[in-house]
Write a protein that holds these residues in place. Structure first.
Motif, mmCIF file in Angstrom:
data_model
loop_
_atom_site.group_PDB
_atom_site.id
_atom_site.type_symbol
_atom_site.label_atom_id
_atom_site.label_comp_id
_atom_site.label_asym_id
_atom_site.label_seq_id
_atom_site.Cartn_x
_atom_site.Cartn_y
_atom_site.Cartn_z
ATOM 1 N N ILE A 246 -4.711 0.040 -4.481
ATOM 2 C CA ILE A 246 -4.075 -1.007 -5.287
ATOM 3 C C ILE A 246 -5.161 -1.677 -6.115
ATOM 4 O O ILE A 246 -6.247 -1.958 -5.607
ATOM 5 C CB ILE A 246 -3.374 -2.051 -4.388
ATOM 6 N N SER A 247 -4.874 -1.950 -7.386
ATOM 7 C CA SER A 247 -5.839 -2.608 -8.267
ATOM 8 C C SER A 247 -5.394 -4.037 -8.558
ATOM 9 O O SER A 247 -4.232 -4.273 -8.925
ATOM 10 C CB SER A 247 -5.985 -1.848 -9.587
ATOM 11 N N GLU A 248 -6.306 -4.975 -8.377
ATOM 12 C CA GLU A 248 -6.029 -6.378 -8.671
ATOM 13 C C GLU A 248 -5.619 -6.534 -10.136
ATOM 14 O O GLU A 248 -6.239 -5.982 -11.034
ATOM 15 C CB GLU A 248 -7.284 -7.213 -8.389
ATOM 16 N N GLY A 249 -4.528 -7.267 -10.374
ATOM 17 C CA GLY A 249 -4.071 -7.537 -11.729
ATOM 18 C C GLY A 249 -3.009 -6.590 -12.250
ATOM 19 O O GLY A 249 -2.385 -6.863 -13.280
ATOM 20 N N GLU A 254 5.249 -0.896 -5.895
ATOM 21 C CA GLU A 254 5.472 -0.242 -4.609
ATOM 22 C C GLU A 254 4.612 -0.883 -3.533
ATOM 23 O O GLU A 254 3.594 -1.515 -3.819
ATOM 24 C CB GLU A 254 5.147 1.258 -4.719
ATOM 25 N N LEU A 255 5.046 -0.746 -2.287
ATOM 26 C CA LEU A 255 4.248 -1.177 -1.147
ATOM 27 C C LEU A 255 3.828 0.052 -0.357
ATOM 28 O O LEU A 255 4.359 1.151 -0.550
ATOM 29 C CB LEU A 255 5.006 -2.186 -0.277
ATOM 30 N N PHE A 256 2.875 -0.142 0.555
ATOM 31 C CA PHE A 256 2.296 0.968 1.296
ATOM 32 C C PHE A 256 2.348 0.665 2.789
ATOM 33 O O PHE A 256 1.983 -0.432 3.222
ATOM 34 C CB PHE A 256 0.840 1.195 0.878
ATOM 35 N N VAL A 257 2.796 1.638 3.561
ATOM 36 C CA VAL A 257 2.762 1.561 5.019
ATOM 37 C C VAL A 257 1.664 2.510 5.489
ATOM 38 O O VAL A 257 1.710 3.712 5.204
ATOM 39 C CB VAL A 257 4.108 1.982 5.644
ATOM 40 N N ILE A 258 0.664 1.981 6.189
ATOM 41 C CA ILE A 258 -0.438 2.826 6.651
ATOM 42 C C ILE A 258 0.036 3.675 7.828
ATOM 43 O O ILE A 258 0.485 3.150 8.851
ATOM 44 C CB ILE A 258 -1.655 1.982 7.066
ATOM 45 N N THR A 262 -7.823 3.393 7.747
ATOM 46 C CA THR A 262 -7.999 1.958 7.520
ATOM 47 C C THR A 262 -8.257 1.699 6.042
ATOM 48 O O THR A 262 -8.740 2.573 5.312
ATOM 49 C CB THR A 262 -9.181 1.388 8.336
ATOM 50 N N ALA A 263 -7.928 0.480 5.620
ATOM 51 C CA ALA A 263 -8.133 0.064 4.229
ATOM 52 C C ALA A 263 -8.625 -1.373 4.226
ATOM 53 O O ALA A 263 -8.341 -2.146 5.143
ATOM 54 C CB ALA A 263 -6.836 0.185 3.432
ATOM 55 N N ARG A 264 -9.374 -1.727 3.191
ATOM 56 C CA ARG A 264 -9.869 -3.098 3.070
ATOM 57 C C ARG A 264 -9.255 -3.767 1.842
ATOM 58 O O ARG A 264 -9.033 -3.130 0.813
ATOM 59 C CB ARG A 264 -11.394 -3.134 2.979
ATOM 60 N N GLY A 289 7.693 -9.547 -7.509
ATOM 61 C CA GLY A 289 7.667 -8.985 -8.851
ATOM 62 C C GLY A 289 6.495 -9.482 -9.669
ATOM 63 O O GLY A 289 6.560 -9.521 -10.904
ATOM 64 N N HIS A 290 5.396 -9.865 -8.994
ATOM 65 C CA HIS A 290 4.232 -10.430 -9.662
ATOM 66 C C HIS A 290 3.128 -9.388 -9.818
ATOM 67 O O HIS A 290 3.209 -8.271 -9.297
ATOM 68 C CB HIS A 290 3.685 -11.613 -8.860
ATOM 69 N N LEU A 291 2.068 -9.799 -10.527
ATOM 70 C CA LEU A 291 0.876 -8.967 -10.621
ATOM 71 C C LEU A 291 0.136 -8.994 -9.283
ATOM 72 O O LEU A 291 0.226 -9.964 -8.529
ATOM 73 C CB LEU A 291 -0.046 -9.472 -11.732
ATOM 74 N N ARG A 292 -0.596 -7.927 -9.010
ATOM 75 C CA ARG A 292 -1.363 -7.857 -7.766
ATOM 76 C C ARG A 292 -2.443 -8.937 -7.750
ATOM 77 O O ARG A 292 -3.170 -9.119 -8.724
ATOM 78 C CB ARG A 292 -2.040 -6.498 -7.641
ATOM 79 N N ARG A 293 -2.563 -9.641 -6.624
ATOM 80 C CA ARG A 293 -3.568 -10.695 -6.483
ATOM 81 C C ARG A 293 -4.864 -10.180 -5.863
ATOM 82 O O ARG A 293 -5.848 -10.904 -5.791
ATOM 83 C CB ARG A 293 -3.022 -11.832 -5.622
ATOM 84 N N ALA A 294 -4.853 -8.952 -5.376
ATOM 85 C CA ALA A 294 -6.038 -8.393 -4.724
ATOM 86 C C ALA A 294 -6.012 -6.878 -4.868
ATOM 87 O O ALA A 294 -4.982 -6.285 -5.216
ATOM 88 C CB ALA A 294 -6.084 -8.792 -3.248
ATOM 89 N N SER A 295 -7.149 -6.273 -4.614
ATOM 90 C CA SER A 295 -7.260 -4.816 -4.618
ATOM 91 C C SER A 295 -7.309 -4.309 -3.186
ATOM 92 O O SER A 295 -7.691 -5.038 -2.266
ATOM 93 C CB SER A 295 -8.529 -4.373 -5.354
#
Length: 336
Positions: A246-249, A254-258, A262-264, A289-295
């Motif tokens: 996922i890229s910030e901004g 979509e969402l992700f189920v691990i 592991t991911a940071r 429905g917003h922009l990503r706040r984190a990567s």
């Protein structure tokens, strides 16, 4: 008394040269007179210099740079040291700050002897210590001599005729009691006359980069029923170690189920949290429905079930138990 968005002026001619710092005008206040004392004197003039500094690095490597890298392994907070001279706020970013004593209340800050700040501080003068929050990296850059750094102009409050930066998570005003020679730096021992703290997380500095506190608490896990509902409508996708998930901004779709690995989670290049098996990634921005706040970056080879916004609506719309489980999960996130 506050000074909102003051106009920047050219520094006085006598302060030209040395490392870049930041100056802003403030309304005239009284200034303690005097001159820099003996902090520039070297009490170790007769001490022979070491011929070699053993850093365990390549013999051809610059030992000063190697030492800088080694010392950079020690994580610190970030402060801005402020004072007032001739109606101007003068400030510099510093992480060479520490507490010394509670009784009496003493702190010390190390200042480059080539800097303008070194010529301004002396016994009897006060300086402010502003402990920066994790979202004040732009201010840190600005007071480190990078005026093009993003962010709003700083605003100041004068306490004991000393400018303090609004929004910092802690403030101190200290009056210089003694100065000490410290090689290419001078150490200014100050008696604390004013101290207060606020809320927020600190800005950290490690290995030449800003960092944030990493939560030691594991993130909440969704219920088994919710995971099954999401996996049923998801599409499996794999990511290699180091790959951006996922890229910030970016717009959240979509969402992700691990499923494995592991991911940071990072924001502004600073790691915030780690997620492992059965963790959810990016659900908040998808629901809002917003922009990503984190990567999000794969810490290891990562396998996920990817659920689109449309599939998520369908899964929750047809399963009241999964909907309630999602509400409980999000409520747990808000309580972190």
């Amino acid at each position: 008394m506050s000074d909102k968005r003051p106009e920047q002026k050219e520094p006085p001619e006598e302060f030209d040269g040395g490392p870049s710092e930041f100056q802003l005008p403030v309304p005239s206040v009284s200034v303690v007179g005097g001159h820099p004392d003996a902090s520039a004197e070297n009490p170790f003039e007769d001490m022979p210099e070491l011929e070699d500094l053993d850093t365990g690095a390549d013999p051809d490597a610059d030992p000063s740079l190697e030492l800088r890298r080694i010392l950079g392994m020690f994580a610190t907070g970030v402060t801005i040291i402020t004072t007032e001279v001739g109606g101007q706020v003068h400030g510099m970013t510093a992480n060479a700050f520490m507490s010394v004593s509670l009784k009496p209340p003493l702190v010390v800050v190390g200042v480059d002897r080539r800097s303008k700040m070194h010529r301004m501080l002396h016994v009897g003068r006060s300086y402010g210590v502003n402990v920066l929050s994790e979202d004040q990296g732009g201010l840190s850059d600005r007071f480190a001599g990078r005026p093009k750094a993003a962010g709003p102009d700083p605003t100041f409050e004068l306490i004991r005729a000393t400018p303090l930066i609004e929004g910092a998570i802690a403030h101190l005003v200290a009056r210089v009691e003694k100065t000490y020679w410290g090689g290419d730096h001078a150490l200014f021992l100050g008696r604390v006359e004013h101290a207060r703290w606020g809320t927020g997380q600190p800005l950290l500095f490690h290995q030449g980069r800003y960092q944030g506190l990493l939560s030691t608490e594991p993130p909440p896990s969704p219920s088994g029923h919710l995971l099954e509902a999401l996996r049923a409508v998801g599409t499996e996708r794999t990511f290699s170690e180091g790959e951006v998930v996922i890229s910030e901004g970016e717009q959240a779709q979509e969402l992700f189920v691990i499923l494995a690995g592991t991911a940071r989670v990072e924001r502004g290049g600073r790691m915030l949290q780690r997620h492992a098996d059965s963790g959810l990634l990016g659900e908040g921005a998808v629901l809002e429905g917003h922009l990503r706040r984190a990567s999000v970056v794969a810490d290891t080879n990562l396998r996920c079930a990817v659920v689109s916004r449309e599939a998520l609506k369908e899964a929750l719309g047809n399963d009241s138990e999964a909907t309630w489980a999602m509400i409980e999960f999000l409520a747990g996130r808000l309580g972190e």
